[in-house]
Design a protein around this motif. Structure first.
Motif, mmCIF file in Angstrom:
data_model
loop_
_atom_site.group_PDB
_atom_site.id
_atom_site.type_symbol
_atom_site.label_atom_id
_atom_site.label_comp_id
_atom_site.label_asym_id
_atom_site.label_seq_id
_atom_site.Cartn_x
_atom_site.Cartn_y
_atom_site.Cartn_z
ATOM 1 N N ASP A 59 0.791 -1.230 0.000
ATOM 2 C CA ASP A 59 0.000 0.000 0.000
ATOM 3 C C ASP A 59 0.822 1.279 0.000
ATOM 4 O O ASP A 59 0.324 2.338 -0.383
ATOM 5 C CB ASP A 59 -0.950 0.012 1.208
ATOM 6 N N GLU A 60 2.050 1.241 0.445
ATOM 7 C CA GLU A 60 2.809 2.471 0.622
ATOM 8 C C GLU A 60 3.428 2.938 -0.703
ATOM 9 O O GLU A 60 3.724 2.129 -1.588
ATOM 10 C CB GLU A 60 3.895 2.264 1.681
ATOM 11 N N PRO A 61 3.653 4.247 -0.833
ATOM 12 C CA PRO A 61 4.192 4.768 -2.097
ATOM 13 C C PRO A 61 5.642 4.370 -2.342
ATOM 14 O O PRO A 61 6.096 4.354 -3.482
ATOM 15 C CB PRO A 61 4.066 6.281 -1.939
ATOM 16 N N TYR A 118 8.616 1.453 -0.697
ATOM 17 C CA TYR A 118 8.809 0.338 0.216
ATOM 18 C C TYR A 118 9.889 -0.575 -0.371
ATOM 19 O O TYR A 118 10.385 -0.358 -1.483
ATOM 20 C CB TYR A 118 7.500 -0.460 0.374
ATOM 21 N N SER A 135 9.617 -0.110 5.005
ATOM 22 C CA SER A 135 9.561 1.177 4.307
ATOM 23 C C SER A 135 10.231 2.207 5.210
ATOM 24 O O SER A 135 10.690 1.875 6.310
ATOM 25 C CB SER A 135 8.114 1.593 4.016
ATOM 26 N N THR A 172 8.841 4.268 6.940
ATOM 27 C CA THR A 172 8.031 4.450 8.153
ATOM 28 C C THR A 172 7.644 3.135 8.819
ATOM 29 O O THR A 172 7.221 3.139 9.973
ATOM 30 C CB THR A 172 6.745 5.234 7.833
ATOM 31 N N THR A 173 7.771 2.015 8.125
ATOM 32 C CA THR A 173 7.352 0.716 8.657
ATOM 33 C C THR A 173 8.564 -0.117 9.051
ATOM 34 O O THR A 173 9.410 -0.413 8.212
ATOM 35 C CB THR A 173 6.537 -0.060 7.611
ATOM 36 N N PRO A 227 3.768 4.799 12.791
ATOM 37 C CA PRO A 227 4.040 5.136 11.393
ATOM 38 C C PRO A 227 3.156 6.262 10.869
ATOM 39 O O PRO A 227 3.553 7.000 9.954
ATOM 40 C CB PRO A 227 3.758 3.823 10.652
ATOM 41 N N THR A 247 5.807 9.732 3.782
ATOM 42 C CA THR A 247 6.764 9.353 2.756
ATOM 43 C C THR A 247 6.347 9.970 1.430
ATOM 44 O O THR A 247 5.170 9.928 1.064
ATOM 45 C CB THR A 247 6.846 7.822 2.602
ATOM 46 N N THR A 290 13.241 9.518 -2.776
ATOM 47 C CA THR A 290 12.317 9.073 -1.737
ATOM 48 C C THR A 290 12.608 9.859 -0.469
ATOM 49 O O THR A 290 13.757 9.928 -0.028
ATOM 50 C CB THR A 290 12.476 7.571 -1.470
ATOM 51 N N VAL A 323 11.272 11.120 3.628
ATOM 52 C CA VAL A 323 10.442 10.866 4.793
ATOM 53 C C VAL A 323 10.648 12.010 5.775
ATOM 54 O O VAL A 323 11.757 12.530 5.919
ATOM 55 C CB VAL A 323 10.758 9.500 5.450
#
Length: 732
Positions: free
Chosen positions: A400-402, A404, A425, A427-428, A456, A461, A477, A479
């Motif tokens: 799901d994340e943009p 990863y 990712s 954040t994960t 998260p 991101t 990328t 964050v």
């Protein structure tokens, strides 16, 4: 082992903070506010080739391994060690005001790490294997349980006990014999990646008398449980060179030489197929692969070549039942998948399974009885493709994340519908997930636990694209915390690598959280030289295209400045090893774009190193950088080599790190570079060199000890941002 893998994706301090105090121009650290920096002796050496002469005033800094380890150092060794120690003392003086911060940083960084921890167990040949850490221990404990995780624990190795009395200690290449009774493992106590292999009887706990010296650390057991194949290194260049067959109980001087690589541009190694049916010798250069296979039930037999060696043919092989799968770039720049009978492996027998695709890089496969898992890379993202070999159906795992990263984990068994993969990712936290390839159900087996907590949802991101000067779109990328406002006052750390086709994926790092919590933005520039956008992306950043790597980074930095993510006064850059070459090139090209730069174990003396074939890695990398014995390569490499292009100009604040025993990038490269920068630069900015006098390319060996060096790096950046509690000595 390429000049890599000092990839310490950036990690920083932990303190919740409402905002950032900005440092004024008069408060900025100035070199003139501190005692005078070391002045390295100059002794000109004239290096001539192709009718061109270069003067190297610091060539004298080079020491041999014997000189470094001598109990009674000669005069040259004493001068070199005195200089490195003087630089360390100067760095300590300049950074004195950060001592408490460095201590705090170290405690915060290790404070996020779970002290008593355990890996997800995997099942192989009747045993569950896992690695665990105990509170107070710097090193892992390797263990297993028979049949069930409720069974009694068997400790294979307690590295904490083994490492006692050593400044550096590394264990690698653990291989259990087919009958589960013997363990082979490699030990390095110097950080030169030269291992001696030992054997342990797992029934009695006895360490056998067999010791294999000067090895790469790993190997492969034959199915007779007494024959072990291993690789030795050239004692000068450290290139993997020969493969021997050892029979337990016999003197290793009697070991049979089964393969010797005559081409110094190739690395070699030996391993066992997942099927346990073949011993495989793998050889690889930057542009070619070559394999030799042997029935694991016939350890005294002759290895046979899998396919003819061809320049520019890269491939990997995977045995399954009565055939081999082959991932190959034969007529396929982004690779395709083939198969061939196990007893007819030359190219004319290969049949296509997955065709080449222009927009998708096929990076690898994982084989199961009923499924084939294909690892791919497209649009700077990793993908996992599940192919059902019974009915021909296929699907992709959804994320799901943009931005990863996902890749297959340890999957030693064929007869299962369960795939284990790793997901992370920016954040994960890193997660080990079990995926049922039939039902498509996911189960998180473990997610990295962040002591102190982590949400998260508090972080954002972004995936954006900067336009390079030739029109190419460079993925970036980023964050940052939701509360962070992007502006010219926002500090931003830009990280990149850009070599060897190594892609810089957006991994989670718990230590980065406090950087983000203080209002920093962290960004990765996926510049050419990696493989984020396919094989063409790599080839557009190597050899005579290498300068694209540097201009991509500069253009990415300028994009972030122009679009108000930050400004040159608050933009920082970091890269290590070949990424340190990147740092060296960009500070020569565009020093005005950065307030500070960290160059970790930087490969900066490109021409001299690549002209010296006695230096580890050199001959293997002619197809990455070029061979300067060829005039066109020499002239191109000389035009960007950081050490050769230091000039009289202003440079950013810089921290340079190295290790005295580094086998990947010799310590004298960064040491010479710093000395030359001191002599040439026209600014009053900080220039610091820190040498770890006990370690090599990867720094200290302990689980936590290495973060003391990380704390120094991060304190340097925070000092430049004015975030040290006390003002630096000598400032207004």
């Amino acid at each position: 082992m390429k000049r890599f893998l000092y990839i310490t994706f950036v990690a920083f301090l932990t303190t919740a903070s409402a905002g950032l105090a900005q440092v004024t121009d008069t408060q900025k650290p100035r070199a003139s506010s501190y005692p005078e920096a070391p002045d390295a002796m100059q002794k000109d050496s004239i290096l001539t080739i192709h009718g061109d002469s270069r003067t190297d005033p610091y060539f004298w800094m080079r020491l041999s391994d014997e000189q470094k380890m001598a109990e009674d150092p000669d005069a040259q060794t004493q001068k070199v060690l005195e200089y490195l120690k003087a630089e360390n003392a100067y760095t300590k003086t300049v950074m004195k005001d950060t001592d408490s911060l460095q201590k705090e940083l170290f405690e915060e960084i290790v404070g996020r790490i779970k002290k008593t921890d355990e890996s997800v167990p995997y099942f192989k040949n009747g045993y569950w294997y896992y690695t665990r850490y105990e509170k107070g221990g710097e090193y892992p404990i390797y263990a297993r349980k028979k049949g069930s995780m409720e069974a009694e624990e068997e400790i294979l190795l307690n590295v904490n006990e083994m490492a006692e009395g050593h400044d550096y200690f590394s264990v690698t290449g653990l291989e259990v014999s087919p009958n589960n009774n013997l363990l082979a493992f490699g030990v390095d106590t110097l950080s030169r990646r030269i291992y001696h292999i030992k054997f342990k009887n797992l029934e009695t706990g006895e360490i056998l008398n067999d010791v294999l010296e000067n090895t790469t650390g790993g190997g492969a057991w034959a199915n007779d449980n007494e024959t072990y194949f291993y690789t030795t290194k050239n004692k000068v260049s450290l290139l993997s060179e020969k493969i021997f067959r050892h029979k337990l109980g016999e003197p290793n001087k009697q070991d049979d030489l089964v393969y010797q690589e005559e081409d110094p541009s190739f690395y070699i190694g030996v391993y066992k197929s997942k099927s346990d049916e073949f011993i495989i010798i793998g050889t690889s250069s930057t542009v070619s692969n070559d394999y030799y296979v042997l029935d694991a039930n016939d350890p005294t037999g002759e290895f046979r070549q899998f396919a003819s060696r061809e320049r520019d043919h890269e491939y990997t092989i995977h045995h399954f039942k009565d055939k081999f799968y082959v991932v190959t770039n034969w007529d396929a720049k982004n690779f395709r998948l083939m198969e061939t009978p196990e007893n007819a492996t030359s190219k004319e027998n290969w049949k296509q399974v997955i065709p080449h695709r222009e927009d998708v890089l096929l990076t690898g496969i994982e084989i199961f009885n009923d499924h084939l898992v294909v690892s791919e890379r497209s649009n700077a993202l990793t993908q996992l493709r599940i192919m059902n070999q019974k009915n021909g159906e296929e699907h992709y795992l959804e994320f799901d994340e943009p931005a990863y990263v996902a890749y297959t984990s340890v999957n030693p068994e064929f007869n299962t519908d369960k795939l284990r993969y790793i997901y992370s990712s920016l954040t994960t936290p890193m997660s080990t997930i079990e995926y049922d390839m039939e039902t498509k159900a996911k189960k998180v087996l473990k997610q990295e636990e962040i002591i102190g907590g982590h949400d998260p949802g508090e972080y954002v991101t972004e995936r954006i694209f900067a336009e390079a000067r030739d029109g190419t779109k460079i993925p970036l990328t980023l964050v940052y915390k939701k509360s962070t406002e992007k502006s010219k006052e926002t500090p931003l750390l830009l990280y990149a690598y850009g070599s060897y086709g190594s892609s810089m994926d957006p991994w989670f790092r718990s230590d980065r959280l406090s950087l983000l919590d203080r209002g920093f933005i962290f960004a990765i520039a996926h510049i050419r030289g990696g493989q984020e956008m396919g094989r063409e992306w790599y080839e557009a950043g190597k050899m005579f295209n290498k300068k694209n790597t540097f201009t991509d980074f500069v253009d990415s930095a300028e994009y972030l400045i122009d679009n108000n993510y930050t400004s040159a006064d608050h933009l920082y850059a970091m890269g290590g090893s070949a990424g340190g070459l990147l740092m060296g090139a960009v500070v020569n090209m565009a020093p005005e774009n950065f307030n500070g730069v960290i160059a970790a174990v930087p490969f900066v003396d490109v021409v001299s190193t690549m002209l010296d074939e006695s230096i580890p890695l050199t001959t293997n990398e002619f197809d990455e950088w070029g061979n300067p014995k060829n005039k066109d390569s020499y002239e191109y490499m000389l035009s960007y080599s950081p050490y050769d292009n230091v000039t009289a100009q202003d440079y950013p604040n810089m921290l340079v790190t190295t290790g005295l025993f580094d086998s990947q990038v010799q310590y004298w490269e960064p040491a010479k570079w710093v000395a030359k920068l001191r002599d040439k630069k026209t600014d009053d900015n900080l220039l610091l060199l820190h040498t770890n006098m006990e370690a090599g390319h990867g720094g200290a060996s302990g689980r936590f000890e290495r973060y003391k060096e990380v704390a120094l790096e991060y304190a340097f950046l925070l000092k430049l941002e004015g975030l040290v509690p006390d003002k630096p000595a000598g400032t207004n």
